[in-house]
Design a protein around this motif. Structure first.
Motif, PDB file in Angstrom:
ATOM      1  N   ALA B  26       0.873  -1.279  -0.109  1.00  0.00           N
ATOM      2  CA  ALA B  26      -0.175  -0.001  -0.049  1.00  0.00           C
ATOM      3  C   ALA B  26       0.881   1.326  -0.038  1.00  0.00           C
ATOM      4  O   ALA B  26       1.531   1.738  -0.967  1.00  0.00           O
ATOM      5  CB  ALA B  26      -0.764  -0.075   1.140  1.00  0.00           C
ATOM      6  N   GLY B  27       0.901   1.919   1.129  1.00  0.00           N
ATOM      7  CA  GLY B  27       2.080   3.295   1.195  1.00  0.00           C
ATOM      8  C   GLY B  27       3.428   2.853   1.221  1.00  0.00           C
ATOM      9  O   GLY B  27       4.217   3.394   0.877  1.00  0.00           O
ATOM     10  N   GLY B  28       3.735   1.350   1.569  1.00  0.00           N
ATOM     11  CA  GLY B  28       5.083   0.880   1.697  1.00  0.00           C
ATOM     12  C   GLY B  28       5.836   1.454   2.880  1.00  0.00           C
ATOM     13  O   GLY B  28       7.015   1.150   3.075  1.00  0.00           O
ATOM     14  N   THR B  29       5.297   2.228   3.716  1.00  0.00           N
ATOM     15  CA  THR B  29       5.870   2.899   4.791  1.00  0.00           C
ATOM     16  C   THR B  29       6.473   1.651   5.903  1.00  0.00           C
ATOM     17  O   THR B  29       7.187   2.218   6.666  1.00  0.00           O
ATOM     18  CB  THR B  29       5.295   4.113   5.570  1.00  0.00           C
ATOM     19  OG1 THR B  29       4.124   3.535   6.040  1.00  0.00           O
ATOM     20  CG2 THR B  29       4.987   5.044   4.453  1.00  0.00           C
ATOM     21  N   ILE B  31       6.140  -1.991   5.044  1.00  0.00           N
ATOM     22  CA  ILE B  31       7.019  -2.986   4.103  1.00  0.00           C
ATOM     23  C   ILE B  31       8.277  -2.709   3.901  1.00  0.00           C
ATOM     24  O   ILE B  31       9.167  -3.474   3.948  1.00  0.00           O
ATOM     25  CB  ILE B  31       5.957  -3.378   2.799  1.00  0.00           C
ATOM     26  CG1 ILE B  31       4.630  -4.044   3.402  1.00  0.00           C
ATOM     27  CG2 ILE B  31       6.889  -4.438   2.247  1.00  0.00           C
ATOM     28  CD1 ILE B  31       3.891  -4.493   2.054  1.00  0.00           C
ATOM     29  N   THR B 101      -1.098   4.557   4.199  1.00  0.00           N
ATOM     30  CA  THR B 101      -2.474   4.448   3.922  1.00  0.00           C
ATOM     31  C   THR B 101      -3.298   3.884   5.309  1.00  0.00           C
ATOM     32  O   THR B 101      -2.821   3.365   6.341  1.00  0.00           O
ATOM     33  CB  THR B 101      -2.761   3.267   2.803  1.00  0.00           C
ATOM     34  OG1 THR B 101      -2.497   1.934   3.545  1.00  0.00           O
ATOM     35  CG2 THR B 101      -2.110   3.780   1.443  1.00  0.00           C
ATOM     36  N   ILE B 166      -8.520  -5.246   2.581  1.00  0.00           N
ATOM     37  CA  ILE B 166      -9.474  -4.239   3.409  1.00  0.00           C
ATOM     38  C   ILE B 166      -9.681  -3.438   2.275  1.00  0.00           C
ATOM     39  O   ILE B 166      -8.997  -2.934   1.604  1.00  0.00           O
ATOM     40  CB  ILE B 166      -8.757  -3.311   4.578  1.00  0.00           C
ATOM     41  CG1 ILE B 166      -8.228  -4.260   5.606  1.00  0.00           C
ATOM     42  CG2 ILE B 166      -9.644  -2.261   5.026  1.00  0.00           C
ATOM     43  CD1 ILE B 166      -7.370  -3.614   6.692  1.00  0.00           C
TER      44      ILE B 166
END
Ligand SMILES: Cc1cc2nc3c(=O)[nH]c(=O)nc-3n(C[C@H](O)[C@H](O)[C@H](O)COP(=O)(O)OP(=O)(O)OC[C@H]3O[C@@H](n4cnc5c(N)ncnc54)[C@H](O)[C@@H]3O)c2cc1C
Ligand code: FES
Lengths: 961, 283
Positions: B26-29, B31, B101, B166
């Motif tokens: 998603a935002g990658g922040t 992962i 996100t 989600i």
């Protein structure tokens, strides 16, 4: 995968691994200013870019996500010759200092102002909230935004960037930018990482998991088979040379108690093996294949453990002395362990050490009779204070690139001490100094961390023995566990006074933890006394300091040295004494502080390993700082919060430091006039972002009456300049500035002498004037520097005009000041908010006033961090539990007090260049006591350890047990 | 990171690609950051997946926030209830808010979560897309189903939803929620976040405690709903709550955190009672 995007308005297509980070992609495309200062933790914001007009962290995106996007990197804003108004305003506001994050900040502010031409303070705060700034704090970023707005509206700045000092001078005391500002803010190649050649090898370090252990065996055979591995250096094959990593004058007041690699590891994170390989992956792989057998020993982790009877010994080998060996040395060494893995300890001269009791150094002394003073006092306060282990946390970690060039060893270093690096590299490689070239690049944050030679030694050695270029960069974790830190200290103060508020006696006992090696083990704790006790006009003062080896991560130099800690203890004790005696603290301070002319007998015993200079107090703005600060903070007026749970209090602390080390420090500068009349100053100084090159350039400009842009300062390059001890002990402006002044004056002399010959006039009739010409006061004749210099360098001339300046002194120029805090404390939750912080300092003549202010803000915010949030936490085995930025707790923009002011007290010093003294180290000394005293004023408890956490407040309040 | 990358166009495709060892990007922040808690051999990039963004007002005084909505987008939207925007601001870095996100945050079920406690107290619901049945030859699942799940269930029974995507979160506007977060610095991980809401006339409490977990204080909420003196219940609660195993750690001692929880719940309750629905005591 093919990725197409527009970078800085240029359409680009790349065929890359879609999983590579966007930052890697951008750097490979030449945008080197998209940096990483936390190994991809997502904390510091050095990798900020705009993707489709929105700020993001490029490390936290993969290249595939950039496909089809429009990207703006900081170097896409303006270039060296076309700065944008935002970039210019940042330079003018003084925030471009060590500047590792300056390009990212410029990008964020540009984005903000484009979106919102009139942002509020809260909106600016939010825009910068993802960016870590350690050097200048965030305060003048607000100013930079205001400057841009004003310029856009009226065509010029309305706000002042800083006050101007010395009306009679043109450059000195005038806010006028920073010579390296444009290059830094536009994101040019500037730092060590930007000089690494594509053929480089990488070095990674295998580190000890144990706080104390002998290495029983080390097997590198499997690791050496990894393709691309060049060399693995361990205790088994490193040179048998003892040295130390503290960047100090030779002979150093630190023990030579280590080799490049030792058979005994002395802290969790200590070096075990250095792996050099052609790729990072190969180096890491090989590292994982090294087999080490450890014989684990019980560690000592605190001063208390280290001093206990029968404590395990951190160093237990024989000792040697290069000078001053005691008569009973043989007897002493008979107690040494027979295990050769202990190695040995060599002292350049006695430090009061006793390794068989873990004592790395000690000292004691004093004046008068403290016991008598205590016995006769109306009140005596005795309290013990404790400080934590603090990391410098610069944006740029320790980093080094070394290679053989033309048969000589070149070392690119981010260092405060290029010449000490050269000496130490010389020791470990066996090379003479003429064969080593140290290039200090721009330094992305030092704060004392880069006074220690922590990776240059081993990187340079690796390059020398392999003949290959070698690059080594600490990971962020290594910055915490294998770097120098602030010495944790325990201080016991006993202070006595009379009912009228006179302080009659002071005793300061310091017990410091130097960790496994003795970097700065004498000087840092000495500073706890030598830069604090001389604030007091007290006839009876004594000190007793002992420094212990332990198995914690190492300690070393840190901005302020030991002063912030000694000052914390003394000011807190004084406030408590005032309270006990029923005196007003301010009145007590005013009654007991020193003033110009007061003879500082206490200094006699406080030299750094030799007898100290007893001198009278020189220029001193202390009283003015106290009085002005008290007015600003409305001392004596009780502030009320609308919420009864929040109580508000005020506190302040006197502060002092030094300006270099008289009798020890040394600076040189060589000025040469080029053939067009411009000047290059080869200075030995090491500008670490604070503006020292600008100081030197301004001094030359002032003396030579020529524009600043006609002077270039080349500094910190050991080949081109002459010896300078480096940037530490607040020596830069005072020592290197004075050397530049000497060189400039001699250059002027040379120019006038030559002009007299060329003009056919008497030298006494000539003088220099702007914009760089000689004129005759008698005949009105004029000779430009360009014409003069062209002539001397023509075939028939008398030779280029070159001047060699230097500076050494026994004189002391001491900066003074006072820091004030207003803190709100919640009695139910223990939370602490610093609402106001005012730093008032006498820096003599501030040569770069706007940069000086930002230095003060930066150091003050840093020390607010030390006081309230920061501290390395070790587990019972000595392993650091918070070795990353998020858990460690550096303050960022949200932690900065809303009302934050720095004020320069105008004092002219007798010895400094144009009256200048030092500025930044001293600014670390006030926050802890100012905040501690404010907390007491708010809720009535004395905070006797830092960090002063909410939990500690609640315990003091008796809310939890 | 070493993983295969997919870029599904639709939510169905995305969920069909999900395996236990895969992760949605998603935002990658989380992962993509160093030290991430998420490790995956397959990344399913949601950037180009349709239908996951947007904030809309629904019927029944509900606001729907698409899972791929960033913190910044949600913060900017006046449709998003203030109690939730306050929780969004707990993420201190504006740049990170531009990336992270809402869906990513919820899915992480972190004990230092910015949002979890508030979502529990607000009785938020999630719209999930779940893959069901056996995988076909093409790797896709035979069936998929959409499910409306209470946030409490999602957070407290994570194994049930490990492969779910989600789609959105549903927030009620007709609730009052107050919250407070404690962390060393604004950017540090929180060690305690507590939220209290009044939903349909009943008190709901959500708490996340670092190194302990995310909790819905069900019994306490029920007891308070029935009690004549809820303030007293709160004061006694924190000390004696056995369900909570709080360790001594780098954030502070167990005694400190228990004390703080008690004080904070009391303050939150006071704040709700005072009908302010705003920040508990601040300077
Ligand atoms: C320095 C730093 C500190 C941080 N501190 C905190 C903190 O204190 N508290 C905190 O809560 N977070 C913290 N984070 C993590 C992170 O920033 C947030 O949790 C963020 O909201 C995650 O959202 P994302 O979109 O970036 O998720 P991603 O990193 O893209 O994904 C995170 C996880 O969510 C899953 N996921 C994403 N979207 C969906 C979806 N629609 N459906 C199902 N699963 C999905 C992924 O499979 C993955 O496992 C921190 C991050 C950084 C860089
Ligand atoms: S991830 Fe942003 S600076 Fe490292």
């Amino acid at each position: 995968m093919k990725i197409s995007c527009v970078i800085n308005q240029v359409p680009r297509t790349f065929d890359v691994d879609p999983m590579m980070s966007l930052r890697e992609l951008l750097v490979s495309a030449g945008h080197v200013c998209v940096r990483d200062s936390d190994d991809g933790e997502g904390f510091c914001g050095s990798d900020t870019v705009l993707v489709d007009g929105t700020p993001v962290y490029a490390n936290l995106m993969i290249a595939a996500e950039a496909d089809g996007c429009t990207i703006l990197t900081p170097d896409g804003l303006g270039d060296l010759r076309h700065l944008t108004d935002v970039q210019q305003a940042m330079i003018d506001a003084g925030v471009v200092q060590s500047a590792y994050n300056a390009p990212a900040a410029a990008l964020l502010l540009t984005w903000l102002l484009e979106k919102n031409p009139a942002p509020s303070r809260e909106e600016i705060k939010d825009a910068l909230s993802g960016l870590y700034i350690r050097d200048a704090s965030y305060e003048h970023y607000y100013l930079a935004v205001r400057l841009v707005q004003e310029k856009r509206k009226t065509g010029h700045y309305v706000s002042k960037t800083a006050p101007k000092f010395r009306e009679n001078l043109r450059e000195i005391g005038t806010p006028d930018g920073k010579v390296d500002g444009p290059a830094l803010v536009t994101g040019q190649r500037a730092f060590v990482e930007d000089y690494v050649s594509p053929d480089t090898c990488y070095m990674v370090m295998l580190r000890s998991p144990y706080a104390s252990a002998y290495i029983r065996s080390i097997d590198t055979s499997e690791a050496e088979k990894v393709p691309g591995v060049i060399k693995i250096i361990t205790a088994a094959n490193c040179p048998d040379i003892y040295y130390m990593q503290a960047g100090q004058g030779n002979p150093e007041p630190s023990p030579h108690d280590r080799r490049l690699f030792n058979w005994k590891v002395r802290h969790a994170g200590d070096r075990v093996a250095g792996v050099v390989a052609e790729t990072m992956e190969a180096a890491e792989k090989a590292k994982s294949l090294i087999k080490v057998g450890y014989e684990v020993l019980k560690p000592v982790l605190t001063v208390e453990e280290a001093m206990a009877d029968g404590a395990p010994l951190v160093h237990d080998g024989p000792v040697e002395y290069r000078a001053g060996a005691p008569a009973d040395l043989d007897e002493y060494n008979a107690k040494a362990s027979a295990d050769p893995r202990e190695g040995k300890v060599i002292y350049q001269f006695p430090l009061g050490a006793d390794i068989h009791h873990n004592v790395a150094a000690s000292n004691s002394g004093g004046i008068g009779d403290v016991e008598k003073a205590f016995a006769e006092a109306d009140a005596v306060v005795e309290r013990t204070y404790q400080t934590s282990q603090i990391q410098h946390a610069p944006l740029e970690p320790h980093v080094c690139f070394a290679r053989m060039e033309g048969g000589r060893l070149t070392v690119y270093a981010s260092t405060q001490v290029p010449y000490h690096v050269r000496r130490i590299v010389g020791w470990v490689t066996g090379l003479p100094e003429n064969q080593i070239h140290v290039v200090k690049t721009r330094v992305g944050g030092g704060y004392g961390a880069k006074q220690d030679i922590l990776i240059e030694d081993v990187t340079a050695y690796a390059a020398y023995i392999t003949g290959r270029p070698v690059y080594c960069r600490n990971t962020r974790e290594e910055e915490f566990i294998a770097n120098s830190t602030r010495h944790p200290m325990r201080m016991r103060v006993k202070m006595s006074g009379k009912k009228d508020g006179t302080i009659t006696g002071i005793f300061l006992e310091v017990r410091a933890n130097t960790g496994p090696y003795g970097n700065h083990c004498l000087t840092v704790p000495m500073n706890s006394c030598s830069k604090t006790l001389p604030l007091f006009k007290c006839p009876n003062m004594a000190y007793d300091l002992k420094v212990y080896y332990t198995n914690t991560p190492p300690a070393g130099a840190y901005q302020g040295y030991g002063t912030p800690k000694g000052n914390y203890a003394l000011m807190m004790a004084m406030a408590e004494l005032a309270d006990r005696l029923g005196c007003d603290y301010k009145e007590m301070v005013l009654k007991n502080h020193v003033e110009t002319g007061y003879r500082l007998d206490i200094l006699k015993g406080l030299g750094e390993g030799r007898e100290g200079n007893v001198v009278p107090v020189g220029s001193c703005g202390l009283r003015e700082a106290i009085l002005k600060g008290c007015d600003m903070i409305r001392w004596g007026v009780k502030e009320q919060s609308p919420d009864p749970d929040w109580k508000i209090g005020k506190g302040f602390a006197m502060i002092m430091q030094g300006s270099g080390l008289p009798g020890l420090d040394h600076a040189e500068a060589i000025a040469k006039m080029e053939t067009d009349g411009t000047v290059i100053l080869n200075s030995g100084c090491a500008d670490i972002g604070t503006g020292l090159d600008t100081v030197c350039a301004k001094i030359v400009s002032e003396v030579m009456c020529m524009p600043l842009e006609h002077i270039s300062v080349l500094s910190g390059d050991t080949d081109s300049a002459a010896f300078d001890t480096g940037s530490y002990a607040s020596s830069g402006t005072f020592f290197s500035g004075n050397a530049a002044l000497d060189a400039a004056q001699k250059l002027k002399e040379g120019v006038l002498k030559e002009a007299a010959l060329q003009m056919g006039e008497d030298q006494e009739d000539l003088d220099v004037r702007m914009p760089g010409e000689v004129f005759s006061k008698k005949t009105g004749k004029v000779l430009t520097y360009a014409a003069l210099s062209h002539e001397v360098c023509s075939g028939a001339g008398r030779g280029m005009i070159v001047a060699h300046g230097n500076f050494v002194t026994n004189a002391s120029s001491v900066p003074y000041g006072a820091h004030f805090a207003q803190a709100a404390v919640n009695v139910r939750t223990g939370e602490i908010r610093v609402q106001k912080f005012y730093a008032l300092q006498d820096a003599g003549t501030p040569i770069n006033p706007e940069l000086a202010l930002c230095q003060m803000y930066g150091a003050a915010l840093k020390s607010i961090g030390h006081t309230l949030y920061e501290g390395m936490i070790l587990d019972k085995d000595g392993v650091c539990l918070n070795s990353n930025m998020t858990d460690y707790g550096v303050p960022m923009i949200w932690e900065q007090p809303d009302d934050f002011k720095a004020v320069l007290i105008d004092v002219n010093d007798q010895y400094g260049p144009f009256g200048a003294k030092s500025i930044s180290e001293i600014a670390c000394n006030g926050a802890a006591p100012a905040i501690g005293i404010a907390i007491h004023d708010a809720v009535g408890v004395w905070m006797d350890s830092w960090p002063m956490t909410p939990e500690k407040v609640l315990r003091k309040l008796g809310r939890i047990r | 990171m070493n993983a295969e990358l997919y870029s599904p166009r639709s939510a169905s495709e995305a969920v069909s690609l999900k395996t236990p060892s895969a992760a949605f990007l998603a935002g990658g922040t989380e992962i993509l950051r160093h030290g991430s808690s998420v490790h995956a051999d397959r990344l399913i990039m949601l950037k180009n997946t349709e239908g996951l963004k947007g904030i809309t007002k629904e019927q029944d005084q509900t606001v729907k926030i698409g899972a791929m909505t960033t913190f910044a987008e949600a913060l900017r939207s006046s449709a998003v209830p203030e109690y939730f925007r306050k929780a969004i601001r707990y993420m201190a870095s504006g740049t990170k808010r531009n990336m992270a996100t809402i869906g990513g945050n919820i899915a992480l079920i972190r004990d230092d979560s910015y949002l979890a406690a508030v979502l529990i107290a607000a009785h938020a619901k999630l719209v999930l897309l779940m893959a069901d049945g056996e995988r076909g030859r093409d790797g896709a699942f035979a069936m998929e189903r959409k499910e409306l799940v209470c946030i409490r269930r999602y957070l407290l029974e994570p194994d049930l939803y490990r492969n779910a995507l989600i789609l959105s979160v549903l927030l009620r506007e007709d609730v009052k929620v107050v919250s407070k977060r404690y962390a060393n610095t604004a950017e540090s991980h929180s060690f305690l976040t507590a939220a209290m809401g009044i939903v349909d006339g009943k008190v709901r409490i959500g708490v996340s405690v670092k190194n302990s977990g995310v909790f819905f204080l069900k019994e306490l909420s029920e007891e308070m709903n029935d009690s004549a003196d809820p303030g007293k219940i709160l004061a006694d609660f924190a000390d004696s709550w056995n369900g909570l195993d709080i360790p001594d750690d780098i954030f502070g001692s167990q005694a400190y955190k228990r004390y703080l929880l008690g004080v904070t719940l009391t303050d939150l309750y006071r704040s709700l009672q005072e009908d302010r629905g705003e920040e508990v005591s601040d300077v």
